[in-house]
Design a protein around this motif. Sequence first.
Motif, mmCIF file in Angstrom:
data_model
loop_
_atom_site.group_PDB
_atom_site.id
_atom_site.type_symbol
_atom_site.label_atom_id
_atom_site.label_comp_id
_atom_site.label_asym_id
_atom_site.label_seq_id
_atom_site.Cartn_x
_atom_site.Cartn_y
_atom_site.Cartn_z
ATOM 1 N N CYS A 169 0.833 -1.206 0.000
ATOM 2 C CA CYS A 169 0.000 0.000 0.000
ATOM 3 C C CYS A 169 0.867 1.256 0.000
ATOM 4 C CB CYS A 169 -0.940 0.008 1.207
ATOM 5 S SG CYS A 169 -2.357 -1.081 1.069
ATOM 6 N N LEU A 170 1.896 1.247 0.821
ATOM 7 C CA LEU A 170 2.788 2.406 0.869
ATOM 8 C C LEU A 170 3.443 2.641 -0.489
ATOM 9 C CD1 LEU A 170 4.374 1.821 4.369
ATOM 10 C CD2 LEU A 170 3.050 3.835 3.695
ATOM 11 N N ARG A 171 3.900 1.567 -1.122
ATOM 12 C CA ARG A 171 4.597 1.674 -2.397
ATOM 13 C C ARG A 171 3.654 2.092 -3.526
ATOM 14 N NH1 ARG A 171 4.974 -1.944 -6.203
ATOM 15 N NH2 ARG A 171 4.435 -3.683 -4.870
ATOM 16 N N VAL A 172 2.480 1.471 -3.586
ATOM 17 C CA VAL A 172 1.576 1.686 -4.710
ATOM 18 C C VAL A 172 0.670 2.902 -4.504
ATOM 19 C CG1 VAL A 172 -0.323 0.663 -6.034
ATOM 20 C CG2 VAL A 172 1.621 -0.764 -5.329
ATOM 21 N N GLU A 231 1.512 7.043 1.364
ATOM 22 C CA GLU A 231 1.218 7.029 2.802
ATOM 23 C C GLU A 231 -0.092 7.710 3.162
ATOM 24 O OE1 GLU A 231 3.355 10.462 5.183
ATOM 25 O OE2 GLU A 231 4.817 9.384 3.948
ATOM 26 N N ASN A 232 -0.644 8.542 2.286
ATOM 27 C CA ASN A 232 -1.851 9.294 2.613
ATOM 28 C C ASN A 232 -3.139 8.663 2.104
ATOM 29 O OD1 ASN A 232 -0.332 11.299 3.884
ATOM 30 N ND2 ASN A 232 -0.040 12.403 1.981
ATOM 31 N N HIS A 233 -3.046 7.563 1.397
ATOM 32 C CA HIS A 233 -4.244 6.945 0.837
ATOM 33 C C HIS A 233 -5.053 6.287 1.964
ATOM 34 C CE1 HIS A 233 -6.807 4.318 -1.568
ATOM 35 N NE2 HIS A 233 -6.508 5.094 -2.610
ATOM 36 N N ASP A 251 -6.689 3.573 2.030
ATOM 37 C CA ASP A 251 -6.412 2.136 2.147
ATOM 38 C C ASP A 251 -5.101 1.871 2.872
ATOM 39 O OD1 ASP A 251 -8.778 1.630 0.838
ATOM 40 O OD2 ASP A 251 -7.836 1.111 -1.088
ATOM 41 N N THR A 252 -4.131 2.761 2.718
ATOM 42 C CA THR A 252 -2.869 2.635 3.446
ATOM 43 C C THR A 252 -3.109 2.849 4.937
ATOM 44 O OG1 THR A 252 -1.645 3.422 1.516
ATOM 45 C CG2 THR A 252 -0.500 3.491 3.636
ATOM 46 N N LEU A 253 -3.918 3.851 5.252
ATOM 47 C CA LEU A 253 -4.254 4.105 6.662
ATOM 48 C C LEU A 253 -4.962 2.899 7.263
ATOM 49 C CD1 LEU A 253 -5.531 7.799 6.350
ATOM 50 C CD2 LEU A 253 -3.250 7.016 7.044
ATOM 51 N N ALA A 254 -5.886 2.321 6.519
ATOM 52 C CA ALA A 254 -6.609 1.132 6.995
ATOM 53 C C ALA A 254 -5.657 -0.041 7.156
ATOM 54 C CB ALA A 254 -7.736 0.775 6.030
ATOM 55 N N SER A 255 -4.727 -0.188 6.238
ATOM 56 C CA SER A 255 -3.764 -1.289 6.317
ATOM 57 C C SER A 255 -2.874 -1.158 7.554
ATOM 58 C CB SER A 255 -2.908 -1.317 5.044
ATOM 59 O OG SER A 255 -1.979 -2.361 5.099
ATOM 60 N N ARG A 256 -2.425 0.056 7.837
ATOM 61 C CA ARG A 256 -1.599 0.278 9.032
ATOM 62 C C ARG A 256 -2.409 -0.026 10.294
ATOM 63 N NH1 ARG A 256 -0.147 5.411 8.558
ATOM 64 N NH2 ARG A 256 1.596 4.900 7.210
ATOM 65 N N ASN A 257 -3.669 0.404 10.304
ATOM 66 C CA ASN A 257 -4.546 0.102 11.437
ATOM 67 C C ASN A 257 -4.715 -1.412 11.606
ATOM 68 O OD1 ASN A 257 -6.675 1.105 13.462
ATOM 69 N ND2 ASN A 257 -7.762 -0.396 12.230
ATOM 70 N N ASN A 258 -4.900 -2.126 10.499
ATOM 71 C CA ASN A 258 -5.072 -3.580 10.564
ATOM 72 C C ASN A 258 -3.831 -4.267 11.102
ATOM 73 O OD1 ASN A 258 -7.629 -3.254 9.506
ATOM 74 N ND2 ASN A 258 -7.030 -3.811 7.422
ATOM 75 N N LEU A 259 -2.666 -3.799 10.702
ATOM 76 C CA LEU A 259 -1.424 -4.376 11.223
ATOM 77 C C LEU A 259 -1.315 -4.110 12.719
ATOM 78 C CD1 LEU A 259 1.306 -5.779 10.922
ATOM 79 C CD2 LEU A 259 2.265 -3.574 10.157
ATOM 80 N N ALA A 260 -1.651 -2.901 13.147
ATOM 81 C CA ALA A 260 -1.624 -2.582 14.580
ATOM 82 C C ALA A 260 -2.580 -3.478 15.349
ATOM 83 C CB ALA A 260 -1.975 -1.105 14.792
ATOM 84 N N ALA A 261 -3.770 -3.695 14.795
ATOM 85 C CA ALA A 261 -4.751 -4.572 15.456
ATOM 86 C C ALA A 261 -4.222 -5.998 15.564
ATOM 87 C CB ALA A 261 -6.070 -4.544 14.695
ATOM 88 N N ALA A 262 -3.527 -6.459 14.545
ATOM 89 C CA ALA A 262 -2.954 -7.807 14.586
ATOM 90 C C ALA A 262 -1.885 -7.902 15.671
ATOM 91 C CB ALA A 262 -2.380 -8.176 13.223
ATOM 92 N N TYR A 263 -1.054 -6.876 15.774
ATOM 93 C CA TYR A 263 -0.048 -6.863 16.846
ATOM 94 C C TYR A 263 -0.713 -6.845 18.222
ATOM 95 C CZ TYR A 263 3.978 -5.974 13.755
ATOM 96 O OH TYR A 263 4.968 -6.062 12.815
ATOM 97 N N GLN A 264 -1.764 -6.034 18.357
ATOM 98 C CA GLN A 264 -2.458 -5.972 19.643
ATOM 99 C C GLN A 264 -3.076 -7.322 19.976
ATOM 100 O OE1 GLN A 264 -5.203 -2.727 20.087
ATOM 101 N NE2 GLN A 264 -5.940 -3.445 22.065
ATOM 102 N N ALA A 265 -3.707 -7.951 19.003
ATOM 103 C CA ALA A 265 -4.327 -9.262 19.230
ATOM 104 C C ALA A 265 -3.292 -10.319 19.581
ATOM 105 C CB ALA A 265 -5.113 -9.693 17.991
ATOM 106 N N ALA A 266 -2.082 -10.137 19.080
ATOM 107 C CA ALA A 266 -0.996 -11.079 19.370
ATOM 108 C C ALA A 266 -0.311 -10.768 20.700
ATOM 109 C CB ALA A 266 0.031 -11.068 18.236
ATOM 110 N N GLY A 267 -0.793 -9.748 21.405
ATOM 111 C CA GLY A 267 -0.213 -9.399 22.700
ATOM 112 C C GLY A 267 1.093 -8.641 22.585
ATOM 113 N N ALA A 268 1.232 -7.845 21.517
ATOM 114 C CA ALA A 268 2.452 -7.065 21.308
ATOM 115 C C ALA A 268 2.134 -5.568 21.288
ATOM 116 C CB ALA A 268 3.120 -7.493 20.004
ATOM 117 N N PRO A 269 1.764 -5.011 22.457
ATOM 118 C CA PRO A 269 1.384 -3.593 22.474
ATOM 119 C C PRO A 269 2.534 -2.664 22.097
ATOM 120 C CG PRO A 269 1.570 -4.427 24.714
ATOM 121 C CD PRO A 269 1.680 -5.609 23.788
#
Length: 163
Positions: A11-14, A17-19, A21-39
Amino acid sequence: MPLYEQTLTHCLRVLGENHPDTLASRNNLAAAYQAAGAPGQAIPLYEQTLTDCLRVLGQDHPTTLTSRNNLASAYQAAGDLNRAIPLYEQTLTDRTRVLGQDHPTTLASRNNLAYAYRAAGDLNRAIPLYEQTLTDCLRVLGEDHPTTRTVSANLSHVKSTSA
Protein backbone atom coordinates in the motif's frame (compact mmCIF):
# COMPACT_ATOMS: atom_id res chain seq x y z
CA MET A 1 1.44 -11.03 10.75
CA PRO A 2 3.61 -11.27 7.64
CA LEU A 3 0.60 -10.79 5.34
CA TYR A 4 -0.45 -7.62 7.16
CA GLU A 5 3.12 -6.32 6.99
CA GLN A 6 3.35 -7.19 3.30
CA THR A 7 0.02 -5.51 2.57
CA LEU A 8 1.13 -2.33 4.32
CA THR A 9 4.41 -2.33 2.38
CA HIS A 10 2.53 -2.70 -0.91
CA CYS A 11 0.00 0.00 0.00
CA LEU A 12 2.79 2.41 0.87
CA ARG A 13 4.60 1.67 -2.40
CA VAL A 14 1.58 1.69 -4.71
CA LEU A 15 -0.88 4.08 -3.05
CA GLY A 16 1.34 6.27 -0.88
CA GLU A 17 1.22 7.03 2.80
CA ASN A 18 -1.85 9.29 2.61
CA HIS A 19 -4.24 6.94 0.84
CA PRO A 20 -7.21 5.77 2.97
CA ASP A 21 -6.41 2.14 2.15
CA THR A 22 -2.87 2.63 3.45
CA LEU A 23 -4.25 4.11 6.66
CA ALA A 24 -6.61 1.13 7.00
CA SER A 25 -3.76 -1.29 6.32
CA ARG A 26 -1.60 0.28 9.03
CA ASN A 27 -4.55 0.10 11.44
CA ASN A 28 -5.07 -3.58 10.56
CA LEU A 29 -1.42 -4.38 11.22
CA ALA A 30 -1.62 -2.58 14.58
CA ALA A 31 -4.75 -4.57 15.46
CA ALA A 32 -2.95 -7.81 14.59
CA TYR A 33 -0.05 -6.86 16.85
CA GLN A 34 -2.46 -5.97 19.64
CA ALA A 35 -4.33 -9.26 19.23
CA ALA A 36 -1.00 -11.08 19.37
CA GLY A 37 -0.21 -9.40 22.70
CA ALA A 38 2.45 -7.06 21.31
CA PRO A 39 1.38 -3.59 22.47
CA GLY A 40 4.91 -2.26 21.98
CA GLN A 41 4.48 -2.82 18.26
CA ALA A 42 0.78 -1.94 18.08
CA ILE A 43 0.80 1.40 19.88
CA PRO A 44 3.30 3.22 17.63
CA LEU A 45 1.37 2.09 14.55
CA TYR A 46 -1.93 3.25 16.07
CA GLU A 47 -0.34 6.58 17.03
CA GLN A 48 0.99 7.08 13.51
CA THR A 49 -2.34 6.10 12.01
CA LEU A 50 -4.22 8.59 14.18
CA THR A 51 -1.77 11.37 13.33
CA ASP A 52 -2.10 10.62 9.62
CA CYS A 53 -5.90 10.30 9.77
CA LEU A 54 -6.16 13.67 11.48
CA ARG A 55 -3.91 15.25 8.85
CA VAL A 56 -5.42 13.54 5.79
CA LEU A 57 -9.07 12.95 6.70
CA GLY A 58 -9.74 15.47 9.44
CA GLN A 59 -10.99 15.23 13.01
CA ASP A 60 -14.57 14.28 12.17
CA HIS A 61 -14.01 11.51 9.63
CA PRO A 62 -15.35 8.12 10.80
CA THR A 63 -11.96 6.50 10.13
CA THR A 64 -10.27 9.09 12.35
CA LEU A 65 -12.80 8.43 15.11
CA THR A 66 -12.18 4.69 14.83
CA SER A 67 -8.44 5.25 14.84
CA ARG A 68 -8.64 7.27 18.07
CA ASN A 69 -10.81 4.58 19.67
CA ASN A 70 -8.35 1.87 18.63
CA LEU A 71 -5.41 3.77 20.12
CA ALA A 72 -7.36 4.21 23.37
CA SER A 73 -8.04 0.48 23.40
CA ALA A 74 -4.35 -0.29 22.91
CA TYR A 75 -3.37 2.06 25.73
CA GLN A 76 -5.95 0.40 27.97
CA ALA A 77 -4.72 -3.07 27.05
CA ALA A 78 -1.21 -1.94 27.94
CA GLY A 79 -2.48 -0.72 31.33
CA ASP A 80 -2.11 2.98 30.52
CA LEU A 81 -5.54 4.25 31.56
CA ASN A 82 -4.24 7.80 32.00
CA ARG A 83 -3.77 7.96 28.24
CA ALA A 84 -6.73 5.75 27.30
CA ILE A 85 -9.53 7.53 29.17
CA PRO A 86 -9.04 11.00 27.63
CA LEU A 87 -8.99 9.44 24.16
CA TYR A 88 -12.17 7.50 24.87
CA GLU A 89 -13.79 10.68 26.20
CA GLN A 90 -12.77 12.65 23.11
CA THR A 91 -13.96 9.87 20.82
CA LEU A 92 -17.33 9.76 22.53
CA THR A 93 -17.71 13.53 22.36
CA ASP A 94 -16.83 13.59 18.68
CA ARG A 95 -18.96 10.58 17.75
CA THR A 96 -21.94 12.09 19.57
CA ARG A 97 -21.45 15.37 17.72
CA VAL A 98 -20.79 13.80 14.29
CA LEU A 99 -22.95 10.66 14.32
CA GLY A 100 -25.55 11.46 16.95
CA GLN A 101 -26.32 10.17 20.42
CA ASP A 102 -28.13 7.04 19.22
CA HIS A 103 -25.74 5.85 16.51
CA PRO A 104 -24.58 2.27 17.19
CA THR A 105 -20.92 3.34 17.11
CA THR A 106 -21.62 6.11 19.61
CA LEU A 107 -23.31 3.61 21.91
CA ALA A 108 -20.26 1.32 21.61
CA SER A 109 -18.03 4.28 22.49
CA ARG A 110 -20.04 4.90 25.64
CA ASN A 111 -19.58 1.26 26.60
CA ASN A 112 -15.82 1.53 25.95
CA LEU A 113 -15.55 4.61 28.15
CA ALA A 114 -17.59 2.98 30.94
CA TYR A 115 -15.32 -0.07 30.72
CA ALA A 116 -12.23 2.15 31.06
CA TYR A 117 -13.76 3.96 34.05
CA ARG A 118 -14.45 0.57 35.62
CA ALA A 119 -10.87 -0.55 34.96
CA ALA A 120 -9.66 2.64 36.66
CA GLY A 121 -11.86 1.84 39.67
CA ASP A 122 -14.12 4.83 39.04
CA LEU A 123 -17.46 3.10 39.58
CA ASN A 124 -19.24 6.39 40.26
CA ARG A 125 -18.77 7.23 36.59
CA ALA A 126 -18.84 3.70 35.16
CA ILE A 127 -22.17 2.47 36.56
CA PRO A 128 -24.36 5.45 35.51
CA LEU A 129 -22.76 5.45 32.07
CA TYR A 130 -23.42 1.72 31.67
CA GLU A 131 -27.02 2.18 32.87
CA GLN A 132 -27.75 5.01 30.43
CA THR A 133 -26.01 3.15 27.60
CA LEU A 134 -28.04 0.00 28.28
CA THR A 135 -31.29 1.99 28.32
CA ASP A 136 -30.38 3.59 25.00
CA CYS A 137 -29.18 0.31 23.45
CA LEU A 138 -32.46 -1.38 24.37
CA ARG A 139 -34.43 1.50 22.86
CA VAL A 140 -32.33 1.85 19.69
CA LEU A 141 -30.90 -1.60 19.00
CA GLY A 142 -33.17 -4.00 20.86
CA GLU A 143 -32.37 -6.61 23.47
CA ASP A 144 -30.80 -9.15 21.09
CA HIS A 145 -28.22 -6.83 19.51
CA PRO A 146 -24.59 -7.77 20.35
CA THR A 147 -23.81 -4.30 21.70
CA THR A 148 -26.86 -4.41 23.98
CA ARG A 149 -25.82 -7.81 25.27
CA THR A 150 -22.24 -6.63 25.87
CA VAL A 151 -23.36 -3.53 27.77
CA SER A 152 -25.82 -5.59 29.82
CA ALA A 153 -23.13 -8.12 30.73
CA ASN A 154 -20.66 -5.37 31.62
CA LEU A 155 -23.23 -3.63 33.83
CA SER A 156 -24.16 -6.90 35.54
CA HIS A 157 -20.51 -7.67 36.17
CA VAL A 158 -19.65 -4.28 37.61
CA LYS A 159 -22.72 -4.31 39.86
CA SER A 160 -22.00 -7.83 41.11
CA THR A 161 -18.39 -7.01 41.92
CA SER A 162 -19.18 -3.68 43.59
CA ALA A 163 -21.89 -5.04 45.88
